[in-house]
Write a protein that holds these residues in place. Structure first.
Motif, PDB file in Angstrom:
ATOM      1  N   TYR A 117     -24.096-115.480   0.265  1.00  0.00           N
ATOM      2  CA  TYR A 117     -22.874-114.696   0.481  1.00  0.00           C
ATOM      3  C   TYR A 117     -23.097-113.253   0.060  1.00  0.00           C
ATOM      4  O   TYR A 117     -23.889-112.980  -0.831  1.00  0.00           O
ATOM      5  CB  TYR A 117     -21.717-115.271  -0.334  1.00  0.00           C
ATOM      6  CG  TYR A 117     -21.334-116.674   0.073  1.00  0.00           C
ATOM      7  CD1 TYR A 117     -20.446-116.902   1.126  1.00  0.00           C
ATOM      8  CD2 TYR A 117     -21.863-117.771  -0.591  1.00  0.00           C
ATOM      9  CE1 TYR A 117     -20.093-118.191   1.494  1.00  0.00           C
ATOM     10  CE2 TYR A 117     -21.520-119.064  -0.225  1.00  0.00           C
ATOM     11  CZ  TYR A 117     -20.638-119.266   0.811  1.00  0.00           C
ATOM     12  OH  TYR A 117     -20.297-120.542   1.180  1.00  0.00           O
ATOM     13  N   SER A 118     -22.382-112.339   0.717  1.00  0.00           N
ATOM     14  CA  SER A 118     -22.367-110.954   0.249  1.00  0.00           C
ATOM     15  C   SER A 118     -20.988-110.372   0.492  1.00  0.00           C
ATOM     16  O   SER A 118     -20.218-110.891   1.302  1.00  0.00           O
ATOM     17  CB  SER A 118     -23.440-110.134   0.966  1.00  0.00           C
ATOM     18  OG  SER A 118     -23.206-110.176   2.358  1.00  0.00           O
ATOM     19  N   SER A 161     -20.301-111.976   9.933  1.00  0.00           N
ATOM     20  CA  SER A 161     -19.520-110.982   9.190  1.00  0.00           C
ATOM     21  C   SER A 161     -18.057-111.357   9.337  1.00  0.00           C
ATOM     22  O   SER A 161     -17.531-111.370  10.448  1.00  0.00           O
ATOM     23  CB  SER A 161     -19.746-109.594   9.765  1.00  0.00           C
ATOM     24  OG  SER A 161     -21.082-109.211   9.550  1.00  0.00           O
ATOM     25  N   LEU A 162     -17.424-111.654   8.215  1.00  0.00           N
ATOM     26  CA  LEU A 162     -16.069-112.193   8.297  1.00  0.00           C
ATOM     27  C   LEU A 162     -15.026-111.208   7.784  1.00  0.00           C
ATOM     28  O   LEU A 162     -15.082-110.781   6.628  1.00  0.00           O
ATOM     29  CB  LEU A 162     -15.989-113.501   7.502  1.00  0.00           C
ATOM     30  CG  LEU A 162     -16.951-114.568   8.025  1.00  0.00           C
ATOM     31  CD1 LEU A 162     -18.131-114.715   7.106  1.00  0.00           C
ATOM     32  CD2 LEU A 162     -16.264-115.890   8.187  1.00  0.00           C
ATOM     33  N   ALA A 174     -21.200-112.593   5.288  1.00  0.00           N
ATOM     34  CA  ALA A 174     -20.738-111.367   4.627  1.00  0.00           C
ATOM     35  C   ALA A 174     -19.217-111.351   4.685  1.00  0.00           C
ATOM     36  O   ALA A 174     -18.637-111.462   5.761  1.00  0.00           O
ATOM     37  CB  ALA A 174     -21.328-110.148   5.326  1.00  0.00           C
ATOM     38  N   LEU A 175     -18.593-111.246   3.529  1.00  0.00           N
ATOM     39  CA  LEU A 175     -17.132-111.193   3.470  1.00  0.00           C
ATOM     40  C   LEU A 175     -16.719-109.729   3.313  1.00  0.00           C
ATOM     41  O   LEU A 175     -17.199-109.043   2.412  1.00  0.00           O
ATOM     42  CB  LEU A 175     -16.609-112.006   2.287  1.00  0.00           C
ATOM     43  CG  LEU A 175     -17.124-113.447   2.159  1.00  0.00           C
ATOM     44  CD1 LEU A 175     -16.448-114.152   0.991  1.00  0.00           C
ATOM     45  CD2 LEU A 175     -16.897-114.227   3.444  1.00  0.00           C
ATOM     46  N   ALA A 235     -16.222-111.885  -8.189  1.00  0.00           N
ATOM     47  CA  ALA A 235     -15.532-113.048  -7.618  1.00  0.00           C
ATOM     48  C   ALA A 235     -16.525-113.944  -6.880  1.00  0.00           C
ATOM     49  O   ALA A 235     -16.461-115.172  -6.958  1.00  0.00           O
ATOM     50  CB  ALA A 235     -14.418-112.595  -6.679  1.00  0.00           C
ATOM     51  N   LEU A 236     -17.460-113.309  -6.167  1.00  0.00           N
ATOM     52  CA  LEU A 236     -18.488-114.067  -5.431  1.00  0.00           C
ATOM     53  C   LEU A 236     -19.310-114.926  -6.394  1.00  0.00           C
ATOM     54  O   LEU A 236     -19.499-116.122  -6.182  1.00  0.00           O
ATOM     55  CB  LEU A 236     -19.396-113.080  -4.684  1.00  0.00           C
ATOM     56  CG  LEU A 236     -20.540-113.607  -3.813  1.00  0.00           C
ATOM     57  CD1 LEU A 236     -20.954-112.526  -2.827  1.00  0.00           C
ATOM     58  CD2 LEU A 236     -21.752-114.064  -4.580  1.00  0.00           C
ATOM     59  N   GLN A 237     -19.769-114.281  -7.478  1.00  0.00           N
ATOM     60  CA  GLN A 237     -20.614-115.030  -8.417  1.00  0.00           C
ATOM     61  C   GLN A 237     -19.849-116.185  -9.060  1.00  0.00           C
ATOM     62  O   GLN A 237     -20.395-117.273  -9.244  1.00  0.00           O
ATOM     63  CB  GLN A 237     -21.163-114.086  -9.484  1.00  0.00           C
ATOM     64  CG  GLN A 237     -22.345-113.292  -8.948  1.00  0.00           C
ATOM     65  CD  GLN A 237     -22.704-112.101  -9.826  1.00  0.00           C
ATOM     66  OE1 GLN A 237     -22.232-111.986 -10.956  1.00  0.00           O
ATOM     67  NE2 GLN A 237     -23.530-111.224  -9.294  1.00  0.00           N
TER      68      GLN A 237
END
Ligand code: BES
Ligand code: MN
Ligand code: ZN
Length: 503
Positions: free
Chosen positions: A3-4, A109-110, A158-159, A173-175
């Motif tokens: 994720y990124s 890519s979202l 990718a968010l 938040a990702l981690q």
């Protein structure tokens, strides 16, 4: 999945697939509007024709849109904008992920975490998008000889957030989401393993494995140790089994040395046939899930260690089987618990409270700040709350509130049941200090009452996860609940420490 977090212009993203939202009826999100304009109104004409209505769960894949750097665009239905709350957001995230995973797209890519969810910031949306995505991608195929693999599985997501200023927070938040999802997935794996593989000894091995991977120390008590300590209740449950019981302790010390630990106690009953008070045959296989409380303790410890949180956290998992046998405990038996209180076992199927009461007394030695036990304890809880909320009881209002709030944020919700004194007398016994059952009325509450007699010296809460730890039927499988709730509870405690620092 990798994720990124990114920010930027949708038209310019060189990605295999870009995803954006459509609300019902046929309403484009701002990003989709922008794409529509860049591509000369193709999407609005499709919407007019009725290609997609925007219902929650609907999707439509578009190819080669003019003016776009991406190869494809996935329109994702989000339902009515007004109804787009936590649940629908997670359903949307799960659907988008599964569809992308099946279309042969390797990176996406979202523009979906930008959609407004009432009262929720982009942190919440990133956390839940990733957790819902990981949930959707989870497979348990370790025991199948042929695994159905996606031909070209999705590898990178990718968010997108609205502005560059949100990137730093988004990364955190990702981690957190990745760590918590890892914990949930560990709990699901342990839960889904059958009783012939996932025995008390197997759980003890896994606890040692966890200690090998993370800064966690594991200790395991054998039956002889428990005998010496006087854990007569736990040992009586294990008598009918050829698998030796284990009392597993896992310690993560991320906080100051002198800070009292939070202790989580999880029921680790690796198979519950009921013992001499044997269960009916239908769905008895699901009693392999009777260790899901213990599994959630494993999962939470892993998640907290992966986040490296500044807290002292101890997990205790009493683990046993409950089987009928010539040497098994019997209705009418009286046992002496580690606390010194005696228990008349009127039903050998009410074994969870018997292994938990000794484990809870054992916790006193850690001088805990608080103890939370987690158990698939009563069928009555499924009747009371169904499969959406876990039952919550306890002796400390502040702790109860913290758990209720953490459950809401984690979308892993709990509902409080009363532990009033009036219920206690249902446990009266003519032959011992208490009976192990309190009759059918308020069955979850009297189970809580039983545990309350072993936690008087501590701030304590009890989570009955009988209705939430796994799904039955076609989608049979462990849910990993309440790892989300417990991880959020610990995160909340760490933030609180942070906030009070230097004041
Ligand atoms: N593990 C079960 C509880 C359970 C049953 C969870 C069904 C989920 C679905 C527990 O050990 C048990 O058997 N409880 C008894 C207690 C009763 C004998 C007082 C129950 O709920 O029937
Ligand atoms: Mn039982
Ligand atoms: Zn049980």
């Amino acid at each position: 999945m990798e994720y990124s977090i990114k920010s930027g212009n949708p038209e310019k993203q060189r990605t295999a697939c870009l995803a954006g939202g459509i609300f019902e009826p046929r309403k484009m999100s701002p990003t989709i509007q922008q794409i529509d304009q860049a591509s000369g109104g193709i999407i609005s004409s499709m919407l007019r024709r009725g290609d997609i209505e925007g219902k929650l769960g609907q999707t439509l894949l578009l190819h080669n849109l003019p003016g776009m750097a991406c190869e494809r665009v996935l329109l994702v239905g989000c339902g009515r904008e007004k109804a787009f709350s936590e649940g629908p957001f997670r359903q949307m995230a799960a659907k988008a992920t599964s569809v992308l995973n099946e279309t042969g797209t390797m990176d996406a890519s979202l523009f979906l975490t930008e959609l407004p969810v009432k009262g929720r910031d982009s942190n919440w949306k990133i956390r839940h998008f990733i957790e819902a995505a990981e949930d959707a991608l989870y497979r348990f195929d370790q025991l199948k000889s042929e695994k159905d693999k996606e031909r070209r599985p999705l590898r990178r997501m990718a968010l997108f957030v609205n502005s560059r200023t949100e990137l730093g927070q988004g990364e955190i938040a990702l981690q957190q989401a990745v760590a918590i999802s890892g914990g949930i997935s560990l709990a699901r794996d342990l839960g889904n393993l059958p009783g012939n593989i996932c025995t008390p000894s197997y759980l003890a091995e896994q606890a040692h494995a966890l200690a090998g991977e993370w800064p966690i120390e594991t200790h395991v008590l054998e039956e002889a140790d428990m005998e010496k300590l006087g854990m007569g209740a736990l040992l009586s449950v294990s008598r009918g089994s050829r698998q030796p019981a284990k009392l597993i302790t896992m310690e993560y010390r991320g906080g100051p040395e002198d800070e009292a630990p939070v202790v989580l106690v999880g029921k680790g009953l690796t198979f519950d046939a009921g013992g001499i008070s044997i269960k009916p045959a239908a769905n008895m296989d699901e009693m392999k899930y009777d260790m899901c409380g213990g599994a959630s303790v494993f999962g939470t410890l892993q998640a907290v260690a992966a986040m490296g949180l500044p807290i002292n956290l101890i997990g205790v998992v009493p683990s046993s089987e409950n089987l009928p046998d010539g040497d098994a405990n019997k209705p009418g038996d009286v046992v002496t618990t580690l606390s010194g209180q005696t228990v008349e076992i009127l039903n050998t199927d009410a074994e969870g409270r018997l292994i938990l009461c000794d484990a809870l007394t054992y916790c006193e030695r850690f001088e805990p700040a608080m103890v939370v036990d987690i158990a698939t304890l009563t069928g009555a809880c499924v009747i009371a709350l169904g499969h959406h909320a876990s039952g919550l009881m306890g002796n400390n209002d502040k702790l109860i509130k913290e758990l209720l709030n953490a459950g809401v944020y984690a979308h892993d919700r709990v509902w409080q049941l009363p532990l009033w004194d009036e219920y206690q007398k249902q446990l009266d016994s003519n032959f011992a200090d208490m009976a192990n059952i309190g009759g059918r009325p308020g069955g979850s509450i009297t189970a809580g009452c039983f545990l309350s007699r072993y936690t008087k010296k501590m701030a304590w809460a009890h989570l009955d996860i009988a209705g939430t730890a796994w799904k039955t039927g076609k989608e049979k499988g462990a849910t990993g609940r309440p790892v989300g709730l417990l991880s959020q509870f610990i995160l909340g405690r760490c933030n609180r420490n942070e906030n009070t620092k230097g004041r």
